[in-house]
Design a protein around this motif. Structure first.
Motif, PDB file in Angstrom:
ATOM      1  N   GLY A 393       7.006  10.963  15.866  1.00  0.00           N
ATOM      2  CA  GLY A 393       5.830  10.869  16.508  1.00  0.00           C
ATOM      3  C   GLY A 393       4.957  11.066  15.429  1.00  0.00           C
ATOM      4  O   GLY A 393       3.412  10.917  15.652  1.00  0.00           O
ATOM      5  N   GLU A 394       4.884  11.740  14.099  1.00  0.00           N
ATOM      6  CA  GLU A 394       4.045  11.747  13.210  1.00  0.00           C
ATOM      7  C   GLU A 394       3.466  10.395  12.692  1.00  0.00           C
ATOM      8  O   GLU A 394       4.212   9.460  12.378  1.00  0.00           O
ATOM      9  N   THR A 395       2.128  10.202  12.708  1.00  0.00           N
ATOM     10  CA  THR A 395       1.582   8.954  12.211  1.00  0.00           C
ATOM     11  C   THR A 395       0.770   9.068  11.072  1.00  0.00           C
ATOM     12  O   THR A 395       0.339   9.978  10.492  1.00  0.00           O
ATOM     13  N   ALA A 396       0.839   7.669  10.388  1.00  0.00           N
ATOM     14  CA  ALA A 396      -0.082   7.829   9.226  1.00  0.00           C
ATOM     15  C   ALA A 396      -1.663   7.980   9.618  1.00  0.00           C
ATOM     16  O   ALA A 396      -1.915   7.750  10.776  1.00  0.00           O
ATOM     17  N   ARG A 397      -2.338   8.365   8.717  1.00  0.00           N
ATOM     18  CA  ARG A 397      -3.761   8.674   9.104  1.00  0.00           C
ATOM     19  C   ARG A 397      -4.449   7.403   9.371  1.00  0.00           C
ATOM     20  O   ARG A 397      -5.647   7.249   9.976  1.00  0.00           O
ATOM     21  N   PHE A 398      -4.144   6.155   9.031  1.00  0.00           N
ATOM     22  CA  PHE A 398      -4.439   4.879   8.980  1.00  0.00           C
ATOM     23  C   PHE A 398      -3.606   3.763   8.841  1.00  0.00           C
ATOM     24  O   PHE A 398      -2.488   4.146   8.315  1.00  0.00           O
ATOM     25  N   ALA A 399      -3.993   2.490   8.866  1.00  0.00           N
ATOM     26  CA  ALA A 399      -2.874   1.598   8.820  1.00  0.00           C
ATOM     27  C   ALA A 399      -3.240   0.566   8.147  1.00  0.00           C
ATOM     28  O   ALA A 399      -3.804  -0.626   8.524  1.00  0.00           O
ATOM     29  N   PRO A 400      -3.331   0.554   6.799  1.00  0.00           N
ATOM     30  CA  PRO A 400      -3.649  -0.633   5.780  1.00  0.00           C
ATOM     31  C   PRO A 400      -2.566  -1.956   6.261  1.00  0.00           C
ATOM     32  O   PRO A 400      -1.699  -1.716   6.572  1.00  0.00           O
ATOM     33  N   ASN A 401      -3.292  -2.888   6.596  1.00  0.00           N
ATOM     34  CA  ASN A 401      -2.810  -4.136   6.934  1.00  0.00           C
ATOM     35  C   ASN A 401      -1.793  -4.935   5.776  1.00  0.00           C
ATOM     36  O   ASN A 401      -1.987  -4.406   4.444  1.00  0.00           O
ATOM     37  N   ARG A 402      -1.387  -5.897   6.101  1.00  0.00           N
ATOM     38  CA  ARG A 402      -0.475  -6.697   5.191  1.00  0.00           C
ATOM     39  C   ARG A 402      -1.268  -7.332   3.806  1.00  0.00           C
ATOM     40  O   ARG A 402      -0.911  -7.168   2.474  1.00  0.00           O
ATOM     41  N   ARG A 403      -2.693  -7.500   4.197  1.00  0.00           N
ATOM     42  CA  ARG A 403      -3.632  -7.844   3.020  1.00  0.00           C
ATOM     43  C   ARG A 403      -3.697  -6.787   2.044  1.00  0.00           C
ATOM     44  O   ARG A 403      -3.708  -6.930   0.848  1.00  0.00           O
ATOM     45  N   HIS A 404      -4.217  -5.705   2.726  1.00  0.00           N
ATOM     46  CA  HIS A 404      -4.311  -4.249   1.955  1.00  0.00           C
ATOM     47  C   HIS A 404      -3.055  -4.152   0.936  1.00  0.00           C
ATOM     48  O   HIS A 404      -3.098  -3.760  -0.092  1.00  0.00           O
ATOM     49  N   ARG A 405      -1.915  -4.299   1.857  1.00  0.00           N
ATOM     50  CA  ARG A 405      -0.741  -3.602   0.872  1.00  0.00           C
ATOM     51  C   ARG A 405      -0.506  -4.774  -0.289  1.00  0.00           C
ATOM     52  O   ARG A 405      -0.020  -4.293  -1.140  1.00  0.00           O
ATOM     53  N   SER A 406      -0.786  -5.991  -0.154  1.00  0.00           N
ATOM     54  CA  SER A 406      -0.474  -6.914  -1.017  1.00  0.00           C
ATOM     55  C   SER A 406      -1.500  -6.540  -2.436  1.00  0.00           C
ATOM     56  O   SER A 406      -0.807  -6.485  -3.467  1.00  0.00           O
ATOM     57  N   LEU A 407      -2.624  -6.194  -2.091  1.00  0.00           N
ATOM     58  CA  LEU A 407      -3.726  -5.788  -3.152  1.00  0.00           C
ATOM     59  C   LEU A 407      -3.224  -4.463  -3.695  1.00  0.00           C
ATOM     60  O   LEU A 407      -3.454  -4.246  -4.743  1.00  0.00           O
ATOM     61  N   LEU A 408      -2.802  -3.494  -2.972  1.00  0.00           N
ATOM     62  CA  LEU A 408      -2.456  -2.522  -3.414  1.00  0.00           C
ATOM     63  C   LEU A 408      -1.207  -2.253  -4.280  1.00  0.00           C
ATOM     64  O   LEU A 408      -1.185  -1.718  -5.190  1.00  0.00           O
ATOM     65  N   SER A 409      -0.454  -3.256  -3.960  1.00  0.00           N
ATOM     66  CA  SER A 409       0.947  -3.403  -4.715  1.00  0.00           C
ATOM     67  C   SER A 409       0.421  -4.290  -6.217  1.00  0.00           C
ATOM     68  O   SER A 409       0.973  -3.685  -7.161  1.00  0.00           O
ATOM     69  N   GLN A 410      -0.456  -5.119  -6.185  1.00  0.00           N
ATOM     70  CA  GLN A 410      -0.983  -5.484  -7.345  1.00  0.00           C
ATOM     71  C   GLN A 410      -1.832  -4.441  -8.060  1.00  0.00           C
ATOM     72  O   GLN A 410      -1.610  -4.680  -9.194  1.00  0.00           O
ATOM     73  N   ALA A 411      -2.488  -3.525  -7.325  1.00  0.00           N
ATOM     74  CA  ALA A 411      -3.331  -2.666  -8.194  1.00  0.00           C
ATOM     75  C   ALA A 411      -2.334  -1.530  -8.865  1.00  0.00           C
ATOM     76  O   ALA A 411      -2.529  -1.139 -10.082  1.00  0.00           O
ATOM     77  N   LEU A 412      -1.261  -1.467  -8.087  1.00  0.00           N
ATOM     78  CA  LEU A 412       0.005  -0.434  -8.529  1.00  0.00           C
ATOM     79  C   LEU A 412       0.336  -1.018  -9.832  1.00  0.00           C
ATOM     80  O   LEU A 412       0.736  -0.251 -10.799  1.00  0.00           O
ATOM     81  N   ASN A 413       1.002  -2.143  -9.743  1.00  0.00           N
ATOM     82  CA  ASN A 413       1.455  -2.739 -11.076  1.00  0.00           C
ATOM     83  C   ASN A 413       0.508  -2.905 -12.218  1.00  0.00           C
ATOM     84  O   ASN A 413       0.743  -2.456 -13.258  1.00  0.00           O
ATOM     85  N   ALA A 414      -0.839  -3.097 -11.943  1.00  0.00           N
ATOM     86  CA  ALA A 414      -1.492  -3.061 -12.792  1.00  0.00           C
ATOM     87  C   ALA A 414      -1.913  -1.771 -13.499  1.00  0.00           C
ATOM     88  O   ALA A 414      -2.100  -1.523 -14.729  1.00  0.00           O
ATOM     89  N   GLY A 415      -1.979  -0.883 -12.729  1.00  0.00           N
ATOM     90  CA  GLY A 415      -2.168   0.644 -12.990  1.00  0.00           C
ATOM     91  C   GLY A 415      -1.116   1.089 -13.865  1.00  0.00           C
ATOM     92  O   GLY A 415      -1.286   2.001 -14.832  1.00  0.00           O
ATOM     93  N   THR A 416       0.085   0.700 -13.393  1.00  0.00           N
ATOM     94  CA  THR A 416       1.191   1.380 -14.128  1.00  0.00           C
ATOM     95  C   THR A 416       1.404   0.631 -15.833  1.00  0.00           C
ATOM     96  O   THR A 416       1.421   1.258 -16.657  1.00  0.00           O
ATOM     97  N   ALA A 417       0.677  -0.512 -15.653  1.00  0.00           N
ATOM     98  CA  ALA A 417       0.631  -1.446 -17.042  1.00  0.00           C
ATOM     99  C   ALA A 417      -0.381  -0.594 -17.701  1.00  0.00           C
ATOM    100  O   ALA A 417      -0.170  -0.320 -18.963  1.00  0.00           O
ATOM    101  N   SER A 418      -1.416  -0.101 -17.149  1.00  0.00           N
ATOM    102  CA  SER A 418      -2.292   0.514 -17.838  1.00  0.00           C
ATOM    103  C   SER A 418      -1.931   2.111 -18.366  1.00  0.00           C
ATOM    104  O   SER A 418      -2.079   2.370 -19.689  1.00  0.00           O
ATOM    105  N   LEU A 419      -1.025   2.676 -17.590  1.00  0.00           N
ATOM    106  CA  LEU A 419      -0.538   3.836 -17.955  1.00  0.00           C
ATOM    107  C   LEU A 419       0.435   3.914 -19.109  1.00  0.00           C
ATOM    108  O   LEU A 419       0.580   4.486 -20.127  1.00  0.00           O
ATOM    109  N   ASN A 420       1.219   2.637 -19.195  1.00  0.00           N
ATOM    110  CA  ASN A 420       2.070   2.392 -20.353  1.00  0.00           C
ATOM    111  C   ASN A 420       1.284   1.988 -21.630  1.00  0.00           C
ATOM    112  O   ASN A 420       1.701   2.292 -22.740  1.00  0.00           O
TER     113      ASN A 420
END
Length: 466
Positions: A393-420
């Motif tokens: 019954g616990e819920t997320a605070r909000f619900a990023p949609n599919r478009r958001h998730r795709s952009l977040l995944s791209q941002a995570l990949n680029a951010g990981t590359a920046s960290l490397n």
């Protein structure tokens, strides 16, 4: 949506089509108030329209005849949905009345609003960001109270606030980086790589990962989960469907192979819309061509499902045919359901549980006929759908949609590359490219860096009038 000047005044019917108690025609733009004065005759004479106050009066058709008694409200910019002057006419919801009023507005200079144009103007005026605009359509399309609550939370700016924090961190980080690039002889003093790693990890990458997890949960609450009931003929799939729905939806007989086609129904479980799909019992070597088609469709349904309830006839045991069928769908997230527990002894039930432990899949025992174990089954289904939830019954605070998730995944990949790049001591200009990619992806969620075609795709999902 075509690009049009925002100096135009737009109008549309803002309520669903059909007869009803109240129908609303909405107008937004610089000519909203002049149009109100031309069309509306207040019941009592007045010198001016006060903002955000309802007035009772009448409106007239294009031929000058009385059209309807209405309530009218004028809302002065910028304290409106679009941050433009807005007028709304609350009429009796006759399609003829609403359409005539709309056509009269068009003859006086307004133009038809395009799908989502009111909300797009709210976005372009800076009243909401793109994630909040998308929350509007999610709220309109919500299929459960929980989904509506998540959309309402996002509309209030919960996701926008998170994105704004990540974006501000990236801008600050890049500002120091650009100065260091401009003054290479002093870059060690200007840009602290160790501090930058900590900032990038804790204030950019970790929040992005949390948002992706929220998106995975949010998709289930927003769109629901496809749950297929699978198993051998006569395992009790149709009986279980009826028990879950608490109605006699599927035909139940003792004859194996009764269900030839899939049956789909939706139930709300723990705030999640669950699409239950009863399929034909799967067995090999059947001669009936209709049943063969049903089995083929059942396998396709299983492949497209989010999760599978694999039913086993407890009275018959975990047979060789069960084992072969289970092996063929082992890759799917599934719950093993021992049905007909009322027909076996406790010792037999425990023996079956020990045998099924080898499958490394969760198991629950029920009787679809008597209702035994149904509460436990409900809890197990919720855990199957959202396995990472620690509290049902616990819920997320909000619900990023599919478009958001795709952009977040791209941002995570680029951010990981920046960290490397930071860890390896790569040149600062290479780091700058990766960080700019992260910033662009994050800006794409809020609309700060979204191209026109993305905006058009988002707002075209809206109905006219919103």
């Amino acid at each position: 949506m075509s690009v049009r000047t925002r100096t135009e005044t737009i109008a549309a019917i803002a309520t669903p089509p059909g007869a009803g108690g109240v129908g609303i025609v909405r107008v937004s733009g610089p000519e909203a108030l002049p149009l109100l004065k031309k069309l509306f005759q207040p019941h009592r004479p007045l010198s001016t329209f006060a903002s955000h106050r309802l007035y009772y009066g009448t409106i007239f058709a294009r031929n000058g005849a009385l059209l309807d008694e209405v309530l009218a409200v004028y809302m002065q910019a910028p304290h409106t949905y679009t941050r433009e002057d807005v007028v709304e006419f609350q009429c009796h919801a006759s399609p003829l009345v609403l359409q005539e009023l709309l056509e009269h507005l068009f003859t006086l200079g307004a133009r038809p609003a395009e799908p989502g144009e009111f909300t797009k103007r709210a976005f372009l005026s800076g009243r909401i960001d793109l994630s909040q605009a998308e929350a509007v359509i999610d709220l309109l399309e919500a299929r459960s109270a929980t989904g509506a609550g998540l959309a309402a939370s996002q509309l209030q700016g919960t996701l926008a606030y998170e994105i704004a924090g990540i974006r501000a961190t990236l801008i600050e980080l890049m500002a120091h980086l650009e100065v260091a690039i401009d003054f290479p002889d002093e870059d060690a003093d200007i840009f602290d790589r160790h501090a930058a790693r900590a900032v990038l990890q804790e204030r950019v990458l970790d929040p992005i990962r949390r948002l992706i997890a929220d998106a995975d949960h949010g998709r289930i609450y927003r769109e629901g989960a496809r749950l297929v009931l699978a198993g051998l003929p006569n395992a009790g799939k149709s009986s279980l469907l009826n028990a879950l729905l608490r109605e006699e939806r599927a035909l139940v007989t003792p004859v194996p192979g009764t269900t030839r086609d899939s049956i789909e129904e939706v139930m709300i479980l723990g705030g999640i819309p669950v699409q239950l799909i009863d399929t034909a019992g799967i067995r090999s070597g059947q001669d009936d061509p209709v049943e063969a088609l049903g089995v083929e469709r059942a396998r396709k349904m299983i492949d497209s499902a989010d999760c599978v309830l694999f039913l086993i006839d407890a009275h018959a045991g975990f047979t060789q045919a069960d084992q072969e069928l289970h092996a063929s769908i082992r890759h799917k997230r599934q719950l093993l359901v021992l049905n007909k527990r009322d027909l076996i002894t406790l010792e037999q039930e425990l023996d079956l549980h020990r045998q099924l432990a080898e499958t490394q899949k969760p198991v629950v025992s029920i009787s679809a006929r008597s209702g035994e174990g149904m509460e436990e089954l409900h809890r197990a289904i919720l855990e199957l759908i959202l396995p990472s939830q620690t509290t049902l019954g616990e819920t997320a605070r909000f619900a990023p949609n599919r478009r958001h998730r795709s952009l977040l995944s791209q941002a995570l990949n680029a951010g990981t590359a920046s960290l490397n790049s930071l860890n390896s001591g790569a040149p600062l200009d290479l780091l700058s490219v990766d960080l700019q990619t992260v910033l662009d992806c994050i800006g794409g969620i809020s609309g700060h860096s979204s191209p026109e075609e993305v905006l058009d795709a988002v707002f075209s999902r809206f109905c006219i009038g919103k």
